[in-house]
Design an enzyme around this catalytic site. Structure first.
Site, PDB file in Angstrom:
ATOM      1  N   GLN A 266      15.155  15.602   2.681  1.00  0.00           N
ATOM      2  CA  GLN A 266      14.785  15.327   1.291  1.00  0.00           C
ATOM      3  C   GLN A 266      16.000  15.354   0.382  1.00  0.00           C
ATOM      4  OE1 GLN A 266      11.706  13.948   2.142  1.00  0.00           O
ATOM      5  NE2 GLN A 266      11.594  14.327  -0.046  1.00  0.00           N
ATOM      6  N   HIS A 269      17.955  12.100  -0.490  1.00  0.00           N
ATOM      7  CA  HIS A 269      17.517  11.105  -1.466  1.00  0.00           C
ATOM      8  C   HIS A 269      18.397  11.067  -2.701  1.00  0.00           C
ATOM      9  CE1 HIS A 269      13.746   9.364  -0.038  1.00  0.00           C
ATOM     10  NE2 HIS A 269      13.438  10.529   0.487  1.00  0.00           N
ATOM     11  N   GLU A 335       5.570  18.184  -4.096  1.00  0.00           N
ATOM     12  CA  GLU A 335       5.277  16.799  -3.722  1.00  0.00           C
ATOM     13  C   GLU A 335       4.969  16.732  -2.222  1.00  0.00           C
ATOM     14  OE1 GLU A 335       7.522  12.434  -3.792  1.00  0.00           O
ATOM     15  OE2 GLU A 335       8.686  14.286  -3.943  1.00  0.00           O
ATOM     16  N   HIS A 336       5.860  17.283  -1.420  1.00  0.00           N
ATOM     17  CA  HIS A 336       5.680  17.378   0.037  1.00  0.00           C
ATOM     18  C   HIS A 336       5.674  18.850   0.423  1.00  0.00           C
ATOM     19  CE1 HIS A 336       8.165  13.701  -0.740  1.00  0.00           C
ATOM     20  NE2 HIS A 336       7.259  13.131   0.036  1.00  0.00           N
ATOM     21  N   ASP A 369       6.797   9.482   5.187  1.00  0.00           N
ATOM     22  CA  ASP A 369       7.567   8.510   4.410  1.00  0.00           C
ATOM     23  C   ASP A 369       7.400   7.095   4.943  1.00  0.00           C
ATOM     24  OD1 ASP A 369       8.583  10.327   2.608  1.00  0.00           O
ATOM     25  OD2 ASP A 369      10.492  10.591   3.651  1.00  0.00           O
ATOM     26  N   HIS A 428     -27.840   6.008 -34.751  1.00  0.00           N
ATOM     27  CA  HIS A 428     -28.019   6.003 -33.294  1.00  0.00           C
ATOM     28  C   HIS A 428     -29.508   6.087 -32.951  1.00  0.00           C
ATOM     29  CE1 HIS A 428     -23.734   6.655 -33.197  1.00  0.00           C
ATOM     30  NE2 HIS A 428     -23.722   6.801 -31.875  1.00  0.00           N
TER      31      HIS A 428
END
Length: 441
Positions: A266, A269, A335-336, A369, A428
């Site tokens: 990770q 990235h 996230e993961h 991924d 109404h």
């Protein structure tokens, strides 16, 4: 290399946990003043402004926004057969998973003669953003396009940055992935200007219309995120994605070399990527630190990885036991999230906040991924506490269809009038009375 946060012997509150845990992130507000003029210029001047900014930022000006069909076909033809095979298998698996997410119309009989149906209508036109930057992301094409197609979206346009190295067109692997998925509308425009053009549309260099979209999905850098924030409301957006992140909950049964490899994967990235290990084993923490020394030096993007791992967004969190570790990862809402413990599936079933959960030694984030069949467009920066990853539902709108006959309305009419009066909205109630020939009392 990794900083340590020692929570052993304490019982922190949720607030204390959230403040103590490693967390990076970016301040989108800090770049809004930079991005706003870009969005405003494209809203007024369309593709001309988008190409001007592309020339300024990407140092190339494509001859048109829309990539010619011949260029897409050539990219498909020249794609490495091994990459073609890998992409096709990823597409096949993604379709299996996302096809199962389709929703059917449901009809509920509330009372005799009164029904409420829920119909799921696809978004009409969707813009799918695929970033450039540090890497090439054909997998992002798959993760965005497949659920949109399975939802039944009418038209899709993929936007990806123009590349000076490829004649001003997006990377050929991106174009080839589009071809494999049957997407023939690709725009050579990225960054904030790409998002703005998707939202506002324009006219291409040959005079053809570049129609605006109704929804924009896909990740990008802080400028892309800021542009998505600025166009939200003009169009829908999936999320404001931050830097990628992984958390690993592990005990002493975990292989330190595997844990280190996953943290590095990770960190590869982005220098802002977050890699966090949560463990009740000091021995594992020490072994992972030791494994990282050699593995970081050996990896291709070692400087990027080293910067990410040494940043405030990454680290090791020591806890008393796995129960305490679960509290930490739920507060972090990664996230993961990988579970590398004994009874990994049982532990995973107890997690309540994560974008995606990867169970055991043989379910790495890298699998998700690319080729697990799951979607890798996931909530970041703790938003997994309340948000979901990209799915077929992202591209669907649930619409209620109310169908009552006269008797069914008559049966509830007095209560509707009562509630209307209670809210001081008497018209109404009159709208109901009028159907029975009644007048205001």
């Amino acid at each position: 290399m990794l900083t340590r946060t020692d929570l052993r012997g304490s019982t922190p509150t949720l607030r204390q946990l959230r403040r103590a845990l490693p967390r990076g992130g970016t301040d989108v507000n800090a770049v809004l003043d930079t991005v706003s003029p870009v969005v405003e210029a494209i809203a007024e001047h369309g593709a001309t402004a988008a190409l001007d900014y592309t020339e300024k930022f990407d140092r190339v000006r494509p001859s048109s926004v829309r990539v010619p069909a011949t260029v897409i076909a050539q990219a498909r033809q020249e794609l490495d057969p091994a990459v073609t095979d890998a992409l096709e298998e990823s597409i096949r698996r993604a379709r299996i998973v996302h096809a199962a997410q389709r929703r059917e119309t449901t009809v509920t009989t509330v009372v005799p003669g009164g029904t409420v149906a829920e119909k799921w209508i696809p978004v009409r036109r969707v813009g799918l953003y695929v970033p450039g930057g540090n890497a090439v992301y054909p997998s992002s094409v798959i993760m965005n396009v497949v659920p949109a197609q399975e939802a039944g979206v009418d038209t899709l346009v993929v936007a990806s940055p123009a590349q000076a190295d490829f004649g001003g067109w997006p990377h050929p692997t991106i174009l080839a992935a589009c071809a494999l998925l049957g997407v023939d509308e690709v725009w050579a425009v990225g960054g904030a200007q790409g998002v703005a053009l998707l939202a506002h549309g324009g006219q291409d260099t040959d005079g053809t219309a570049l129609d605006p979209v109704d929804l924009i999905t896909g990740p990008g850098n802080i400028y892309v995120t800021a542009a998505k924030r600025l166009v939200r409301g003009v169009v829908g957006i999936d999320s404001e994605a931050g830097p990628t992140e992984i958390a690993i909950l592990a005990d002493d049964s975990a292989d330190p070399a595997v844990v280190a490899a996953d943290l590095i994967s990770q960190a590869e990235h982005d220098v802002l990527a977050a890699s966090v290990l949560v463990t009740d084993s000091v021995a594992l923490a020490d072994a992972v630190d030791e494994a990282l020394i050699g593995a970081v030096s050996a990896t291709k993007h070692s400087e990027r990885v080293r910067t990410a791992l040494s940043g405030t967004q990454s680290g090791i969190v020591l806890v008393d036991d796995i129960d305490a570790g679960l509290a930490v990862v739920d507060a972090y809402a990664a996230e993961h999230l990988e579970i590398q413990t004994r009874d990994a599936r049982g532990v995973a079933d107890r997690v309540t906040s994560a974008g995606a959960i990867f169970v055991g030694t043989h379910s790495p984030v890298s699998l998700g991924d690319y080729s697990a069949g799951s979607n890798h467009v996931l909530p970041t920066s703790g938003s997994a506490k309340y948000a979901s990853g990209l799915s077929v539902q992202t591209f669907l709108r649930g619409v209620h269809i109310i169908d009552y006959d006269r008797d069914a309305l008559a049966e509830i009419a007095d209560r509707v009038v009562t509630l209307a009066d209670a809210e001081d909205l008497p018209a109404h109630g009159e709208a109901v009375r009028a159907r029975f020939g009644e007048t205001a009392k």
